[in-house]
Motif scaffolding. Structure first.
Motif, PDB file in Angstrom:
ATOM      1  N   LEU A 133       0.678  -1.223   0.125  1.00  0.00           N
ATOM      2  CA  LEU A 133       0.100   0.027   0.148  1.00  0.00           C
ATOM      3  C   LEU A 133       1.155   1.100   0.164  1.00  0.00           C
ATOM      4  O   LEU A 133       0.577   2.233  -0.662  1.00  0.00           O
ATOM      5  CB  LEU A 133      -0.925  -0.063   1.051  1.00  0.00           C
ATOM      6  N   GLY A 134       1.811   1.062   0.614  1.00  0.00           N
ATOM      7  CA  GLY A 134       2.797   2.329   0.791  1.00  0.00           C
ATOM      8  C   GLY A 134       3.632   2.561  -0.923  1.00  0.00           C
ATOM      9  O   GLY A 134       3.913   3.710  -1.020  1.00  0.00           O
ATOM     10  N   LYS A 154       1.055   4.201  -2.956  1.00  0.00           N
ATOM     11  CA  LYS A 154       0.765   5.670  -2.408  1.00  0.00           C
ATOM     12  C   LYS A 154       2.052   6.437  -2.893  1.00  0.00           C
ATOM     13  O   LYS A 154       1.875   7.598  -3.214  1.00  0.00           O
ATOM     14  CB  LYS A 154       0.910   5.848  -0.955  1.00  0.00           C
ATOM     15  N   LYS A 207       1.914   8.266  -6.079  1.00  0.00           N
ATOM     16  CA  LYS A 207       1.042   9.454  -6.092  1.00  0.00           C
ATOM     17  C   LYS A 207      -0.162   9.508  -7.408  1.00  0.00           C
ATOM     18  O   LYS A 207      -0.402  10.195  -8.227  1.00  0.00           O
ATOM     19  CB  LYS A 207       1.808  10.816  -5.988  1.00  0.00           C
ATOM     20  N   VAL A 228      -7.838   8.787  -3.336  1.00  0.00           N
ATOM     21  CA  VAL A 228      -6.897   7.606  -3.135  1.00  0.00           C
ATOM     22  C   VAL A 228      -6.347   7.482  -1.501  1.00  0.00           C
ATOM     23  O   VAL A 228      -6.506   6.389  -1.258  1.00  0.00           O
ATOM     24  CB  VAL A 228      -5.973   7.955  -4.142  1.00  0.00           C
ATOM     25  N   ASP A 229      -5.957   8.347  -1.191  1.00  0.00           N
ATOM     26  CA  ASP A 229      -5.164   8.395   0.153  1.00  0.00           C
ATOM     27  C   ASP A 229      -6.090   7.724   1.297  1.00  0.00           C
ATOM     28  O   ASP A 229      -5.970   7.037   1.968  1.00  0.00           O
ATOM     29  CB  ASP A 229      -4.498   9.879   0.752  1.00  0.00           C
ATOM     30  N   LEU A 265      -7.034   4.170   0.553  1.00  0.00           N
ATOM     31  CA  LEU A 265      -5.743   3.443   1.237  1.00  0.00           C
ATOM     32  C   LEU A 265      -5.472   3.417   2.808  1.00  0.00           C
ATOM     33  O   LEU A 265      -5.390   2.137   3.385  1.00  0.00           O
ATOM     34  CB  LEU A 265      -4.547   3.859   0.340  1.00  0.00           C
ATOM     35  N   ASP A 266      -5.627   4.548   3.317  1.00  0.00           N
ATOM     36  CA  ASP A 266      -5.758   4.497   4.652  1.00  0.00           C
ATOM     37  C   ASP A 266      -6.878   3.579   5.513  1.00  0.00           C
ATOM     38  O   ASP A 266      -6.779   3.070   6.410  1.00  0.00           O
ATOM     39  CB  ASP A 266      -5.947   5.928   5.281  1.00  0.00           C
TER      40      ASP A 266
END
Ligand SMILES: [Zn+2]
Length: 300
Positions: free
Chosen positions: A196-197, A200, A203, A218-219, A222-223
């Motif tokens: 997942l990192g 991210k 971007k 998106v962020d 994912l969080d």
């Protein structure tokens, strides 16, 4: 940006359960994900809406080799397509028997109804793709991002501002919440988080989920996934540690996830689609296996 068409394969009659994606390049149409073999007729219909036959597809990019993502790859290969896949998945496309037999242990007599048939792909049509490899197909550049955690043979494909995330960015249907699909045998929570990192860090402005469709925040998405992945994993650990039999954990987990989905505003019908796209018994099996391997010190 290249146009990305979302093809709804209507898995088991459900809309927005499994997608395939069509990208039209000046070197011809590219397909990302094939869906299962059981929905191949629907894939044909969806392609026809854009004027294509299956044999017009010469490039197929797979996120991973689970049947709901790659089960029809062999049919497209029959039409002449090259199949791009993670190196750890390639052998199972050429010799599908082992994968089929291991899935049969989970699905039993439902194999054919759910997944159709399996077929072998000639090895010269199976192209292994390394991490960060770049494929130029006509005017489109695809970048492979190896993203283990859900499956060791998982690739997320970046195209411009978009990433096709397969299963690594979870399952989110209509207005429901994102949840992690956790089938055996490869679930690895730490690897999943670092994947997942990686996503991210690229971007992206958009994610395209196979289950199902486009994500723009998106962020946040994912969080949320990272949070619920921990939640499911800890829920399962507490059952595993107490020695709760797996079958009992399945019953409890179905009710746990139903309550969660309902509290998030999902209708009964939508909860059923979630269960088709991401069966609870598979996530219990996958996470029990993860905790068992952890306990035995067999996970790095
Ligand atoms: Zn999968």
């Amino acid at each position: 940006m290249a146009d990305i068409r979302i093809l709804d394969l209507r898995f088991q009659g459900a809309s927005e359960a499994i997608a395939s994606f069509l990208v039209e390049t000046d070197a011809g149409p590219v397909l990302i994900e094939t869906g299962p073999d059981s929905t191949f007729a629907n894939l044909e219909k969806e392609l026809a809406k854009f004027g294509y036959l299956p044999e017009d597809i010469k490039h197929v990019l797979l996120t991973h080799i689970h049947f709901d993502h790659a089960g029809a790859a062999w049919r497209l290969a029959k039409g002449g397509a090259k199949i791009f896949v993670h190196p750890a998945g390639a052998v199972h496309l050429v010799n599908p028997e082992r994968l089929w037999n291991s899935a049969s242990q989970n699905y039993g007599d439902d194999m054919e109804k759910l997944w159709g048939q399996s077929g072998s792909i000639p090895s010269d049509q199976v192209i292994e793709v390394e991490d960060e490899a770049v494929l130029d197909i006509g005017n489109c550049r695809f970048k492979a991002i190896h993203t283990p955690g859900h499956a060791v043979h998982h690739i997320a494909w970046k195209l411009g501002e978009s990433i096709f995330t397969g299963d690594i960015a979870g399952v989110k249907i209509e207005n429901g919440p994102v949840v992690p699909p956790c089938p055996p045998p490869d679930i690895h929570i730490e690897a999943w988080k670092s994947s997942l990192g990686k996503i991210k860090a690229e971007k992206p402005s958009f994610l395209f989920l196979t289950h199902f469709g486009i994500i723009e925040n998106v962020d946040w998405h994912l969080d949320s996934l990272s949070y619920i992945l921990d939640d499911w994993s800890e829920w399962m650990k507490s059952r595993f540690d107490q020695g709760v039999p797996q079958a009992d954990a399945v019953t409890d987990f179905i009710s746990y996830t139903r309550h969660f989905l309902a509290a998030q505003g999902c209708s009964e019908a939508l909860i059923e689609v979630y269960e088709k796209a991401n069966p609870s018994f598979m996530s219990v099996a996958g996470l029990y296996r993860y905790w068992k391997l952890k306990q035995e010190g067999r996970l790095r």
